[in-house]
Enzyme design. Structure first.
Site, PDB file in Angstrom:
ATOM      1  N   ALA A 195      80.080  67.820 130.770  1.00 60.17           N
ATOM      2  CA  ALA A 195      79.123  68.881 130.431  1.00 60.17           C
ATOM      3  C   ALA A 195      79.912  70.178 130.288  1.00 60.17           C
ATOM      4  O   ALA A 195      81.017  70.311 130.822  1.00 60.17           O
ATOM      5  CB  ALA A 195      78.096  69.005 131.535  1.00 60.17           C
ATOM      6  N   GLY A 228      79.907  64.412 132.564  1.00 55.62           N
ATOM      7  CA  GLY A 228      78.839  64.080 131.623  1.00 55.62           C
ATOM      8  C   GLY A 228      79.335  63.225 130.472  1.00 55.62           C
ATOM      9  O   GLY A 228      78.571  62.483 129.862  1.00 55.62           O
ATOM     10  N   GLU A 282      79.174  59.844 131.799  1.00 54.05           N
ATOM     11  CA  GLU A 282      77.753  59.512 131.976  1.00 54.05           C
ATOM     12  C   GLU A 282      77.118  59.124 130.650  1.00 54.05           C
ATOM     13  O   GLU A 282      76.341  58.175 130.564  1.00 54.05           O
ATOM     14  CB  GLU A 282      77.028  60.699 132.618  1.00 54.05           C
ATOM     15  CG  GLU A 282      77.443  60.895 134.072  1.00 54.05           C
ATOM     16  CD  GLU A 282      76.826  62.124 134.677  1.00 54.05           C
ATOM     17  OE1 GLU A 282      77.190  63.238 134.256  1.00 54.05           O
ATOM     18  OE2 GLU A 282      75.976  61.998 135.557  1.00 54.05           O
ATOM     19  N   GLU A 334      82.699  65.672 139.347  1.00 52.33           N
ATOM     20  CA  GLU A 334      81.828  66.811 139.597  1.00 52.33           C
ATOM     21  C   GLU A 334      81.960  67.362 141.020  1.00 52.33           C
ATOM     22  O   GLU A 334      81.806  68.550 141.251  1.00 52.33           O
ATOM     23  CB  GLU A 334      80.369  66.433 139.338  1.00 52.33           C
ATOM     24  CG  GLU A 334      80.005  66.303 137.882  1.00 52.33           C
ATOM     25  CD  GLU A 334      80.298  64.920 137.312  1.00 52.33           C
ATOM     26  OE1 GLU A 334      81.077  64.144 137.906  1.00 52.33           O
ATOM     27  OE2 GLU A 334      79.731  64.631 136.245  1.00 52.33           O
TER      28      GLU A 334
HETATM   29  N1  T1G Z   1      83.329  72.727 130.451  1.00 50.79           N
HETATM   30  C1  T1G Z   1      83.712  73.889 129.877  1.00 50.79           C
HETATM   31  N2  T1G Z   1      85.002  74.189 129.561  1.00 50.79           N
HETATM   32  C2  T1G Z   1      85.931  73.251 129.856  1.00 50.79           C
HETATM   33  C3  T1G Z   1      85.601  72.023 130.474  1.00 50.79           C
HETATM   34  C4  T1G Z   1      84.238  71.773 130.767  1.00 50.79           C
HETATM   35  N3  T1G Z   1      83.840  70.633 131.320  1.00 50.79           N
HETATM   36  N4  T1G Z   1      86.760  71.324 130.646  1.00 50.79           N
HETATM   37  C5  T1G Z   1      87.754  72.084 130.151  1.00 50.79           C
HETATM   38  N5  T1G Z   1      87.263  73.239 129.684  1.00 50.79           N
HETATM   39  C6  T1G Z   1      88.026  74.320 129.048  1.00 50.79           C
HETATM   40  C7  T1G Z   1      88.982  74.984 130.024  1.00 50.79           C
HETATM   41  O1  T1G Z   1      88.313  76.012 130.736  1.00 50.79           O
HETATM   42  C8  T1G Z   1      90.032  75.523 129.071  1.00 50.79           C
HETATM   43  O2  T1G Z   1      89.454  76.680 128.482  1.00 50.79           O
HETATM   44  C9  T1G Z   1      90.105  74.467 127.978  1.00 50.79           C
HETATM   45  O3  T1G Z   1      88.863  73.751 128.047  1.00 50.79           O
HETATM   46  C10 T1G Z   1      91.247  73.502 128.194  1.00 50.79           C
HETATM   47  O4  T1G Z   1      91.095  73.002 129.534  1.00 50.79           O
HETATM   48  C11 T1G Z   1      76.205  66.885 133.998  1.00 50.79           C
HETATM   49  C12 T1G Z   1      77.595  68.512 135.614  1.00 50.79           C
HETATM   50  C13 T1G Z   1      89.402  67.725 130.390  1.00 50.79           C
HETATM   51  C14 T1G Z   1      91.304  67.015 131.865  1.00 50.79           C
HETATM   52  O5  T1G Z   1      85.184  68.441 135.768  1.00 50.79           O
HETATM   53  O6  T1G Z   1      89.517  68.323 134.005  1.00 50.79           O
HETATM   54  O7  T1G Z   1      79.956  67.073 133.492  1.00 50.79           O
HETATM   55  O8  T1G Z   1      91.231  78.307 129.265  1.00 50.79           O
HETATM   56  O9  T1G Z   1      93.354  73.755 130.298  1.00 50.79           O
HETATM   57  O10 T1G Z   1      94.832  70.622 130.885  1.00 50.79           O
HETATM   58  O11 T1G Z   1      77.222  65.390 135.457  1.00 50.79           O
HETATM   59  O12 T1G Z   1      89.967  70.440 131.285  1.00 50.79           O
HETATM   60  O13 T1G Z   1      91.307  77.348 126.959  1.00 50.79           O
HETATM   61  O14 T1G Z   1      89.503  78.981 127.583  1.00 50.79           O
HETATM   62  O15 T1G Z   1      91.982  72.085 131.655  1.00 50.79           O
HETATM   63  O16 T1G Z   1      94.225  69.470 128.668  1.00 50.79           O
HETATM   64  C15 T1G Z   1      82.797  67.618 134.697  1.00 50.79           C
HETATM   65  C16 T1G Z   1      86.965  69.442 133.699  1.00 50.79           C
HETATM   66  C17 T1G Z   1      82.057  68.835 134.239  1.00 50.79           C
HETATM   67  C18 T1G Z   1      86.445  68.002 133.802  1.00 50.79           C
HETATM   68  C19 T1G Z   1      91.661  68.676 130.033  1.00 50.79           C
HETATM   69  N6  T1G Z   1      84.077  67.574 134.011  1.00 50.79           N
HETATM   70  N7  T1G Z   1      88.055  69.563 132.774  1.00 50.79           N
HETATM   71  O17 T1G Z   1      92.769  69.250 130.711  1.00 50.79           O
HETATM   72  O18 T1G Z   1      92.968  71.432 129.418  1.00 50.79           O
HETATM   73  S1  T1G Z   1      80.510  68.995 135.071  1.00 50.79           S
HETATM   74  C20 T1G Z   1      85.189  68.029 134.630  1.00 50.79           C
HETATM   75  C21 T1G Z   1      89.272  69.017 133.036  1.00 50.79           C
HETATM   76  C22 T1G Z   1      79.602  67.696 134.456  1.00 50.79           C
HETATM   77  C23 T1G Z   1      77.516  66.358 134.477  1.00 50.79           C
HETATM   78  C24 T1G Z   1      78.370  67.342 135.189  1.00 50.79           C
HETATM   79  C25 T1G Z   1      90.352  69.321 132.058  1.00 50.79           C
HETATM   80  C26 T1G Z   1      90.665  68.159 131.086  1.00 50.79           C
HETATM   81  P1  T1G Z   1      90.436  77.912 128.032  1.00 50.79           P
HETATM   82  P2  T1G Z   1      92.404  72.606 130.338  1.00 50.79           P
HETATM   83  P3  T1G Z   1      93.800  70.168 129.909  1.00 50.79           P
END
Ligand code: T1G
Length: 693
Positions: free
Chosen positions: A60, A101, A104, A124
């Protein structure tokens, strides 16, 4: 090829929201309209769902949660339900990552194919949340309740093969995952089997359900990671014991509740803060980091050895140089032990550890560093020795080389001036153990060029660490703040608190260790040396007498068997130091201080608000680019509890006006200008209530 009797075509829906295909509103609408179109088109017999750019989806869009209309429709669940209800097979083709998400959504699909390098998980909980789009309902049905709980509460991310083994996905391919998914659609159509729907599967719960969930709740409570882990257990129990609609509602309510908790707000703050720290404000976009080939490390002491391993572990060839054969011998032994341990604990494969170890070439002459594009000096922390080393490097290295000092507090501008090429010099302050600790303070000198700074930040990221830009001052960001923290802690002792009371209060606040156990562990003489240096530079510098008094008695901490606490027979467990109390009484009497009792809350405020006030000064002096950088430094380098988001975020969350009032109270109570509030704190408390606003 596919079975000829089924006529029709398979369509692809591609999620495209670079860089990670976060499922924002437009991405969700795109998938939903794709599904609806596929259902309406009689020529379509199946659907493949993919992510653009070699990634399925990072989940998400976390930025959406902070918006007022956070629940914007269609939600991931709405899209998922449309997929699940499809009479035509919908297969997820997972490349790169399927997280949160994203996974999911894939679990709503009928089947899942992943590339062999793909990584999958519901992380999450690392944001203080739980999988709020059906993950707590579907993951247990696919992999079993016990494994699902373990994965979700620990925010585990697993590889494709592990996911296949436990039944999360149906196939792993090393070829094109989109084509493999299309082939799986045709194979399913040819089989004539019913479409598999994850939510229809029964959850495997080990033993008695009631006992299992009670035990799980107790286990996750012990993790002390805020409310999310226990909420996850509750949702899995609901999935196993309630009709699906009611259980889904439990998940939805729990997600909404968690998204508003201070712990989740803190962890989401840190998620973006860590990524913002990598950005250099005002950097000319035309400036590109240099590609670093060979790396040199000058000095094979503890820090030099750790730094060499950090680069070797990330694939760099490293020259490790020391003129002292005994030092190199010790370094060799430390490296051998570290790699052995990494292999034994499975942190590195045997091959990876042996390759990394082999990338470090030992040398006894600085001349072996001549071809290096980056050299880090890690010689003894003495200005003249460092200046001589940097001067030699400046004369030896090529015109584009980056010259870095690992100093933890010396003046980078003075060191740079000694090289004759200050534009190529900066500080890379690694934290010990350097091959483990993530944080690196990248200290930008007055003359450091943008290219050198950008190169340093880029290479720190490439070795898997977190670089934070710091300006030049005594102690940069972290050590400057920790000095105030220890000053406050010792001040509390002089005024009546005991080491146990202070350490217990700080640990209850969430630090892993209290200040005095920490100081005893690091060695109280380190602070003693630093204070003597500070007093030599600034005769007005003051510190509570107790801190030097224990050092004058040789109570240097764990290594001396005695410090603020005693350590019987080499134990690391701090015990009460009876002599300490007597010493404290004498010092209070000499200072004319009437000891008083302290409540834990005041102990925490005195220590934490001192951090906030110094952080505000660091911001004013532009030693840090932004308040969130200060949070990253203090959480990742000094153990500030991540569930509180860092000192600056924590202050904002309780109200800057409250922090200001307390600090003004400390100043008035003791007439000590050390407690004069930073002007930035005063202005922000009266204004936006945010440091970075
Ligand atoms: N939402 C918004 N922005 C995100 C994002 C996300 N989920 N993931 C990454 N970004 C942005 C990050 O801020 C950065 O922005 C750019 O993308 C590159 O990220 C309903 C509630 C996928 C392994 O926890 O683990 O789903 O600095 O530097 O090193 O149940 O990003 O360029 O402006 O980390 O290649 C659950 C979070 C969300 C995964 C890639 N998902 N992301 O790593 O790039 S909650 C996560 C990561 C959810 C649902 C629930 C990593 C990555 P900017 P990066 P990377």
């Amino acid at each position: 090829m596919h079975n000829s009797h089924v006529k029709g075509r398979v369509v692809r829906i591609v999620m495209s929201n670079p860089p990670v295909n976060a499922l924002n509103l437009s991405a969700r609408r795109h998938v939903l309209s794709g599904i609806e179109a596929a259902m309406a088109d009689e020529s379509v017999v199946g659907v493949v769902l993919l992510g653009d750019g070699g990634r399925f989806s990072g989940g998400a869009d976390v930025r959406e949660f902070n918006k007022p209309d956070a629940r914007s429709f269609p939600s991931i669940i709405d899209v998922g339900k449309a997929i699940q209800a499809s009479p035509k097979p919908v297969v997820a083709a997972i490349d790169g990552v399927a997280l949160g998400g994203g996974l999911e959504l894939a679990m709503f699909c009928h089947l899942r194919v992943a590339s062999s390098s793909a990584r999958l998980g519901l992380p999450e909980a690392s944001l203080g949340l739980l999988p709020g789009a059906g993950g707590t309902q579907r993951l247990p049905r696919l992999v079993g309740a016990e494994r699902a709980i373990d994965w979700m509460v620990r925010a585990k991310v697993v590889g494709a093969h592990d996911a296949l083994t436990v039944g999360l996905i149906d196939e792993v391919v090393s070829s094109d995952v989109g084509q493999a998914a299309e082939a799986l659609v045709w194979r399913h159509l040819a089989s004539g089997n019913a479409l598999p729907v994850a939510i229809d599967r029964v959850i495997e719960v080990p033993g008695d359900a009631g006992e299992f969930f009670e035990a799980s709740r107790a286990a996750v409570r012990a993790m002390k990671r805020g409310p999310a882990p226990e909420a996850i257990v509750d949702c899995v129990e609901a999935a196993a014991t309630m009709p699906h609609d009611r259980a889904a509602d439990v998940e939805l309510q729990s997600f909404d509740r968690l998204s508003r908790t201070p712990e989740s707000l803190a962890l989401r703050h840190l998620f973006f803060a860590e990524r913002a720290a990598a950005r250099i404000d005002g950097l000319n976009p035309a400036v590109k980091p240099l590609n670093i080939g060979e790396v040199g490390v000058l000095g094979a002491g503890t820090m030099g050895t750790g730094i060499a391993m950090a680069f070797a572990n990330a694939g760099y060839d490293v020259w490790l140089t020391d003129t002292n054969p005994q030092a190199m011998q010790r370094s060799r032994a430390v490296r051998a032990k570290a790699y052995e341990s990494a292999k034994k604990r499975g942190r590195m494969s045997v091959e990876a550890a042996d390759q990394a170890s082999g990338r470090i070439r030992e040398s006894s002459t600085i001349h072996d560093l001549e071809g290096c594009e980056l050299v880090i000096e890690a010689v003894v922390e003495k200005q003249d020795v460092k200046e001589a080393a940097l001067g030699q490097l400046a004369r030896l290295l090529g015109p584009h080389a980056v010259i870095a000092s690992n100093t933890s507090y010396l003046n980078i501008d003075a060191l740079a001036a000694s090289t004759g090429r200050p534009q190529d010099v900066l500080g890379l302050h690694f934290f010990s153990p350097a091959h483990v600790m993530k944080l690196v303070e990248v200290v930008r000198g007055r003359e450091t060029s943008d290219r050198v700074l950008a190169t340093a930040m880029d290479v720190v990221k490439r070795i898997g660490k977190m670089g934070v830009v710091a300006g030049v001052c005594d102690g940069f960001i972290g050590n400057r703040m920790v000095d105030q923290y220890f000053l406050s802690a010792n001040e509390l002792l002089m005024e009546g608190a005991t080491p146990n009371q202070v350490d217990d209060a700080i640990r209850d606040f969430g630090f892993a260790m209290g200040p005095f156990a920490m100081s005893d562990m690091a060695g109280n003489d380190i602070g003693w040396l630093s204070r003597r240096r500070r007093i030599a530079a600034d005769p007005d510098y003051r510190f509570p007498a107790i801190a030097d008094a224990i050092c004058e008695r040789g109570w240097h901490g764990q290594k001396a068997g005695k410090g603020y606490f005693v350590y019987e027979n080499g134990s690391r467990e701090p015990g009460k130091n009876a002599e300490f109390e007597a010493l404290l009484r004498d010092l209070r009497a000499q200072a004319g201080i009437e000891a008083r009792r302290f409540e834990p809350a005041e102990i925490v405020e005195r220590c934490v608000f001192a951090l906030v006030n110094e952080g505000a000064r660091i911001l004013e002096e532009v030693i840090a680019q932004r308040a969130s950088d200060i949070d990253v430094v203090y959480v990742r380098g000094y153990g500030f509890p991540d569930l509180r988001g860092g000192p600056m975020h924590y202050a904002e969350s309780i109200g800057l006006d409250r922090v200001l009032r307390a600090i003004e109270g400390y100043r008035d109570e003791r007439g000590d200008q050390r407690w004069s509030p930073a002007p930035l704190l005063v202005s922000r408390a009266a204004g936006s209530g945010r440091f970075d606003a």
